[in-house]
Structure formats: C-alpha cells, structure tokens
Design an enzyme around this catalytic site. Structure first.
Site, PDB file in Angstrom:
ATOM      1  N   GLY A  59       0.810  -1.210   0.000  1.00 50.11           N
ATOM      2  CA  GLY A  59       0.000   0.000   0.000  1.00 50.11           C
ATOM      3  C   GLY A  59       0.844   1.260   0.000  1.00 50.11           C
ATOM      4  N   PHE A  60       2.136   1.126   0.291  1.00 48.76           N
ATOM      5  CA  PHE A  60       3.025   2.299   0.341  1.00 48.76           C
ATOM      6  C   PHE A  60       3.477   2.654  -1.075  1.00 48.76           C
ATOM      7  CE2 PHE A  60       6.545   4.960   1.416  1.00 48.76           C
ATOM      8  CZ  PHE A  60       6.281   5.434   2.689  1.00 48.76           C
ATOM      9  N   LYS A 117       2.169   1.310  -4.230  1.00 49.54           N
ATOM     10  CA  LYS A 117       1.179   0.422  -4.861  1.00 49.54           C
ATOM     11  C   LYS A 117       1.557   0.071  -6.290  1.00 49.54           C
ATOM     12  CE  LYS A 117      -2.760   2.125  -2.194  1.00 49.54           C
ATOM     13  NZ  LYS A 117      -3.612   1.039  -1.691  1.00 49.54           N
ATOM     14  N   ASN A 142      -7.558   5.039   6.615  1.00 54.89           N
ATOM     15  CA  ASN A 142      -7.605   5.133   5.151  1.00 54.89           C
ATOM     16  C   ASN A 142      -8.736   4.316   4.559  1.00 54.89           C
ATOM     17  OD1 ASN A 142      -6.674   2.880   3.070  1.00 54.89           O
ATOM     18  ND2 ASN A 142      -5.688   2.423   5.034  1.00 54.89           N
ATOM     19  N   MET A 170      -8.520   4.019   0.904  1.00 59.28           N
ATOM     20  CA  MET A 170      -7.988   4.271  -0.434  1.00 59.28           C
ATOM     21  C   MET A 170      -8.774   3.491  -1.500  1.00 59.28           C
ATOM     22  SD  MET A 170      -5.520   6.304   0.360  1.00 59.28           S
ATOM     23  CE  MET A 170      -4.526   6.495  -1.094  1.00 59.28           C
ATOM     24  N   GLY A 171      -9.092   2.229  -1.201  1.00 62.34           N
ATOM     25  CA  GLY A 171      -9.898   1.440  -2.152  1.00 62.34           C
ATOM     26  C   GLY A 171      -9.084   0.911  -3.329  1.00 62.34           C
ATOM     27  N   PHE A 172      -7.862   0.472  -3.056  1.00 63.23           N
ATOM     28  CA  PHE A 172      -7.010  -0.153  -4.092  1.00 63.23           C
ATOM     29  C   PHE A 172      -6.863   0.731  -5.341  1.00 63.23           C
ATOM     30  CE2 PHE A 172      -8.193  -4.817  -2.757  1.00 63.23           C
ATOM     31  CZ  PHE A 172      -7.430  -4.676  -1.618  1.00 63.23           C
ATOM     32  N   ASN A 190       1.648  -7.966  -4.010  1.00 60.74           N
ATOM     33  CA  ASN A 190       0.381  -8.173  -3.315  1.00 60.74           C
ATOM     34  C   ASN A 190      -0.764  -7.923  -4.302  1.00 60.74           C
ATOM     35  OD1 ASN A 190      -2.004  -7.109  -1.870  1.00 60.74           O
ATOM     36  ND2 ASN A 190      -0.761  -7.249  -0.022  1.00 60.74           N
ATOM     37  N   ASN A 242      -4.428 -10.728  -1.077  1.00 64.27           N
ATOM     38  CA  ASN A 242      -5.031  -9.831  -0.100  1.00 64.27           C
ATOM     39  C   ASN A 242      -6.546 -10.020  -0.110  1.00 64.27           C
ATOM     40  OD1 ASN A 242      -5.812  -7.771   1.558  1.00 64.27           O
ATOM     41  ND2 ASN A 242      -5.079  -6.106   0.259  1.00 64.27           N
ATOM     42  N   SER A 298      -8.548  -6.269   3.040  1.00 70.28           N
ATOM     43  CA  SER A 298      -8.746  -4.822   3.065  1.00 70.28           C
ATOM     44  C   SER A 298     -10.203  -4.526   3.393  1.00 70.28           C
ATOM     45  CB  SER A 298      -8.399  -4.208   1.711  1.00 70.28           C
ATOM     46  OG  SER A 298      -8.928  -2.894   1.660  1.00 70.28           O
ATOM     47  N   ASN A 353     -11.684  -1.895   2.558  1.00 73.35           N
ATOM     48  CA  ASN A 353     -12.140  -0.825   1.668  1.00 73.35           C
ATOM     49  C   ASN A 353     -12.627  -1.268   0.298  1.00 73.35           C
ATOM     50  OD1 ASN A 353     -11.488   1.134   3.647  1.00 73.35           O
ATOM     51  ND2 ASN A 353      -9.330   0.849   3.140  1.00 73.35           N
ATOM     52  N   THR A 354     -12.690  -2.586   0.065  1.00 77.39           N
ATOM     53  CA  THR A 354     -13.334  -3.104  -1.152  1.00 77.39           C
ATOM     54  C   THR A 354     -14.552  -3.895  -0.686  1.00 77.39           C
ATOM     55  OG1 THR A 354     -11.293  -3.197  -2.427  1.00 77.39           O
ATOM     56  CG2 THR A 354     -13.054  -4.663  -3.140  1.00 77.39           C
ATOM     57  N   LYS A 400      -2.719 -12.533   3.266  1.00 71.82           N
ATOM     58  CA  LYS A 400      -2.719 -11.437   4.257  1.00 71.82           C
ATOM     59  C   LYS A 400      -4.096 -11.344   4.899  1.00 71.82           C
ATOM     60  CE  LYS A 400      -1.531  -6.605   4.914  1.00 71.82           C
ATOM     61  NZ  LYS A 400      -0.803  -5.463   4.362  1.00 71.82           N
ATOM     62  N   ASN A 410      -3.663  -6.745   8.350  1.00 69.20           N
ATOM     63  CA  ASN A 410      -4.089  -5.552   7.621  1.00 69.20           C
ATOM     64  C   ASN A 410      -4.624  -4.525   8.635  1.00 69.20           C
ATOM     65  OD1 ASN A 410      -4.996  -3.881   5.420  1.00 69.20           O
ATOM     66  ND2 ASN A 410      -5.140  -5.745   4.197  1.00 69.20           N
ATOM     67  N   THR A 411      -5.240  -3.451   8.164  1.00 72.50           N
ATOM     68  CA  THR A 411      -5.795  -2.418   9.058  1.00 72.50           C
ATOM     69  C   THR A 411      -7.051  -2.954   9.754  1.00 72.50           C
ATOM     70  OG1 THR A 411      -7.082  -1.546   7.215  1.00 72.50           O
ATOM     71  CG2 THR A 411      -4.955  -0.525   7.631  1.00 72.50           C
TER      72      THR A 411
HETATM   73  C1  LIG Z   1      -2.728   4.381   3.320  1.00 75.84           C
HETATM   74  C2  LIG Z   1      -2.622   2.889   3.466  1.00 75.84           C
HETATM   75  C3  LIG Z   1      -2.814   2.091   2.351  1.00 75.84           C
HETATM   76  C4  LIG Z   1      -2.722   0.702   2.464  1.00 75.84           C
HETATM   77  N1  LIG Z   1      -2.907  -0.060   1.353  1.00 75.84           N
HETATM   78  C5  LIG Z   1      -2.782  -1.407   1.449  1.00 75.84           C
HETATM   79  C6  LIG Z   1      -2.905  -2.213   0.295  1.00 75.84           C
HETATM   80  O1  LIG Z   1      -3.105  -1.725  -0.823  1.00 75.84           O
HETATM   81  N2  LIG Z   1      -2.800  -3.568   0.448  1.00 75.84           N
HETATM   82  C7  LIG Z   1      -2.549  -4.151   1.660  1.00 75.84           C
HETATM   83  O2  LIG Z   1      -2.424  -5.377   1.725  1.00 75.84           O
HETATM   84  N3  LIG Z   1      -2.398  -3.405   2.768  1.00 75.84           N
HETATM   85  C8  LIG Z   1      -2.514  -2.047   2.680  1.00 75.84           C
HETATM   86  N4  LIG Z   1      -2.361  -1.287   3.805  1.00 75.84           N
HETATM   87  C9  LIG Z   1      -2.151  -1.951   5.117  1.00 75.84           C
HETATM   88  C10 LIG Z   1      -0.676  -2.030   5.496  1.00 75.84           C
HETATM   89  O3  LIG Z   1       0.046  -2.789   4.572  1.00 75.84           O
HETATM   90  C11 LIG Z   1      -0.511  -2.644   6.903  1.00 75.84           C
HETATM   91  O4  LIG Z   1      -0.967  -3.978   6.871  1.00 75.84           O
HETATM   92  C12 LIG Z   1      -1.305  -1.900   7.975  1.00 75.84           C
HETATM   93  O5  LIG Z   1      -1.277  -0.503   7.749  1.00 75.84           O
HETATM   94  C13 LIG Z   1      -0.763  -2.162   9.380  1.00 75.84           C
HETATM   95  O6  LIG Z   1       0.585  -1.749   9.507  1.00 75.84           O
HETATM   96  P1  LIG Z   1       1.012  -0.329  10.153  1.00 75.84           P
HETATM   97  O7  LIG Z   1       0.301  -0.206  11.462  1.00 75.84           O
HETATM   98  O8  LIG Z   1       2.506  -0.402  10.266  1.00 75.84           O
HETATM   99  O9  LIG Z   1       0.558   0.706   9.200  1.00 75.84           O
HETATM  100  C14 LIG Z   1      -2.441   0.105   3.726  1.00 75.84           C
HETATM  101  C15 LIG Z   1      -2.217   0.931   4.843  1.00 75.84           C
HETATM  102  C16 LIG Z   1      -2.295   2.298   4.720  1.00 75.84           C
HETATM  103  C17 LIG Z   1      -2.039   3.155   5.934  1.00 75.84           C
END
Ligand SMILES: Cc1cc2nc3c(=O)[nH]c(=O)nc-3n(C[C@H](O)[C@H](O)[C@H](O)COP(=O)(O)O)c2cc1C
Length: 355
Positions: free
Chosen positions: A70-71, A73, A118, A120-122, A151, A184, A187, A189-190, A230, A259-260
């Site tokens: 996600g950082f 993408k 977030n 973001m929604g992929f 991913n 994945n 998430s 957000n989907t 994940k 994930n979040t």
């Molecule tokens: C802005 C943002 C976008 C993210 N996008 C994705 C993503 O596209 N795919 C995914 O597997 N995880 C995504 N994540 C989740 C992170 O990879 C991670 O699993 C989660 O943020 C927990 O780690 P952290 O507390 O260190 O942020 C995203 C997180 C953030 C903050």
C-alpha cells in the site's frame, strides 16, 4: 531529527505529503552527490552484515524488516525504498484492472493516536501497467536488491463470485517479477472482500490461484513462487483456525498478519465525521501481535508480522510473538525514514547478543 521535516509535511494533505516525500527521495538518487548529502542529512541506510539476513520460505532476506503493501502500490519507488535499507518491499495491492480508488479525501492522520485512517480502495494502475514498470525497473537494476513481494487484490467492479479470475489475471501479468506473492482478502475498503476469508470461498480462491502459480512457474521452469495470505486483525480464534487449515491444504508458504482494523475502540481522536476506513499504527500494535501469537500457537508456517511497529522494541516484540519477518507502514510516516536503520540495527543487537 526527522521532526523538522515532519512538521511541514504534516501541514499538507496526507496523500500529497506522501507523494511529495517519495518524489523528493527519488530525486535525491539522481546523482551520487545528492544521494550522499541526503543520506548523511537523514542518517539513512541500514547495516548489511550477512548475520542480519534470514532464510524464510526458501528466500534469502538481507534483513528482516520490510515495507508493507500500500506504500508503493504501483512499484514507482523501488530504487529509493531499497536505498533506505528495507530487506524486502511489498508492492501493491495491484488489481486485475486499473482503478482510481475511492474519492478523496480518503487518507487521514490521527496524530493523537499516532495512527492513520484510510479508505484508499485499491487505487492502482492495474496489473498490466505495473508489470511493464517492473520489467523496466528490474532489467536496469544493478547491485543487490531487496526481496520483492507482489500483493494482489480484487478489482472493485468484478463480482465477488468471479474474484478468482481477477486474481488469476493479475498473476498472469506479474508472476514472473515476484519473489513472493500475496493474496489480499483483508482490506476493509473493497466491498465484500473480507468475505473471501471464510473457509469455503477462501479454499476455492486459493486453490485457483495456486493452480495458476504452478502453471506460470512450470512455463518459466522455476519452482512455484511462495504464496502468502494477508489477513485482517478483526478475526476471532475460530476464523484463524479455519485460515490455518486452508493455508495448509492449499500449500501456502506463509501468512501476513495483519491488515488495518475496522475497530475504532480506544481511539483518542473523534473519527465519527471522517467516514469509513481501516485504522493502522499504534492502536493496532497489541492486536496484530496477539494475532501473530495465536497463529504461532496453531502453525509452524512462516509469519510476517505487521501492525503498529514504530520502535525497535515493537519489532522485537513481534518477533517474540512468533513472527519470522516484520513490515512497517504507519510507523514510517511518524518516525521517518531513519526508522528502517533503527529496526534493522535492533535486530542485529538481538542476533549478536544471542538473546
Ligand atoms: C494508506 C494505506 C494504504 C494501504 N494499502 C494497502 C494495500 O493496498 N494492500 C494491503 O495489503 N495493505 C494495505 N495497507 C495496510 C498495510 O500494509 C498494513 O498492513 C497496515 O497498515 C498495518 O501496519 P502499520 O500499522 O505499520 O501501518 C495500507 C495501509 C495504509 C495506511
């Protein structure tokens, strides 16, 4: 040290700040002189002793600290991110088709909680474009490079019962570039995506993806790529047990937790007006570690621990809970790029003292 940079960055819209910071870092790599100056100013770069490496799911990781999905993408910043010292970088989530993601604003800082929210929604360029970019970047790469994880997720417009075909499409484009692959399904957000974590649909989905993984690998004449799953932090013990069983049946190489979270419990920030989304960072640290500990009690499969890692003590606690590798995302925003070096060095202290 990073605070003088963080203060102005935190005045900007979070998505803009992210893009600006990454473009500046990439620009600093344009010549040896500018990179040396940036490296010295920010104390960047991690130690590279072979003792820091780890052999996990058949791959040799230069160190155990990675960048979470996600950082980056679209795989636009692999070179600068590698220069920061990450042992592995996970790009994506990439979907079968390109898509814009949710309308902005969709990323919020919660500084009182040292968290992000977030939805973001992929947002991503789609598997075909990302494959083209990877081809260019990797064919010109010289010197050592971090392990590359890719991913993949589901395109929003593809119905849930056709999800497998979308993951397979991504795999066809991206498989050859990956050191490891991540499915994945976690998430928030989907719409509907996390339903794919349930036993039956998960088993079918992973079965089809694994079949494509084997078929692409045999075309290349290489062993199947390590395939990981994940998962969300919001799963109960029974659901984790189901996932471990499916992971073993489908010969997964490992699990990524987590994930979040959709939980807003115990946040200091009032998020009621910010709308939906997943929370990451500090509020997640206990739960992610707990999920890793529970999984470790159920399986010997390798685990990548992610969630709320900011300081060396957080990554060490994640390893103690049973993780083989760790990843960061939100901590990087709050702690700055030098964080990578601190976490890698902490790992080296742990290794050298044999604790
Ligand atoms: C802005 C943002 C976008 C993210 N996008 C994705 C993503 O596209 N795919 C995914 O597997 N995880 C995504 N994540 C989740 C992170 O990879 C991670 O699993 C989660 O943020 C927990 O780690 P952290 O507390 O260190 O942020 C995203 C997180 C953030 C903050």
């Amino acid at each position: 040290m990073y605070s003088w940079l963080r203060t102005p960055l935190f005045l900007l819209n979070p998505e803009l700040a992210h893009e600006l910071a990454m473009k500046s870092l990439a620009a600093s790599l344009s010549s040896n002189a500018t990179w040396e100056a940036t490296r010295e100013m920010l104390f960047l770069g991690a130690p590279t002793q072979p003792e820091l490496g780890a052999h996990v799911f058949g791959l040799d990781f230069p160190n155990r600290v990675g960048l979470a999905a996600g950082f980056d993408k679209n795989a636009e910043y692999l070179k600068p991110l590698a220069a920061l010292g990450f042992g592995f970088i996970e790009i994506g989530t990439v979907t079968g088709l390109p898509q814009p993601g949710n309308p902005r604003p969709r990323l919020f800082r919660l500084p009182k909680d040292e968290a992000l929210l977030n939805r973001m929604g992929f947002n991503n360029d789609g598997a075909e474009s990302v494959a083209r970019r990877l081809d260019e970047t990797l064919s010109r790469w010289d010197g050592p490079r971090p392990i590359l994880g890719i991913n993949i997720g589901k395109t929003k417009v593809v119905p849930l019962d056709e999800a497998a075909s979308d993951y397979v499409l991504s795999l066809r484009h991206l498989h050859s570039f990956a050191d490891y692959l991540v499915v994945n399904v976690s998430s928030p957000n989907t719409p509907g995506l996390r339903e794919l974590q349930e036993k039956e649909p998960l088993s079918r989905l992973l079965g089809e993806i694994q079949e494509e993984n084997h078929s692409q690998s045999s075309k290349l004449g290489v062993p199947p790529k390590p395939l990981l799953l994940k998962i969300a932090p919001d799963l109960e013990r029974g659901a984790l047990e189901d996932i471990v069983e499916v992971a073993s049946d489908c010969q997964l190489a490992g699990l990524i937790a987590t994930n979040t979270t959709i939980s807003r419990d115990d946040l200091k920030t009032d998020t009621s007006k910010l709308g939906s989304g997943g929370v990451s960072g500090r509020p997640l640290v206990q739960r992610s570690r707990e999920v890793v500990r529970e999984l470790r009690g159920m399986t010997a499969l390798p685990i990548i621990g992610v969630g709320g890692i900011f300081k060396p003590e957080d990554s060490l606690a994640m390893f103690d809970a049973g993780a083989d590798l760790c990843q960061v995302w939100t901590g990087f925003i709050y702690e700055g790029p030098r964080m990578v070096k601190r976490l890698v060095q902490a790992g080296s202290v742990r290794l050298y003292t044999g604790d």
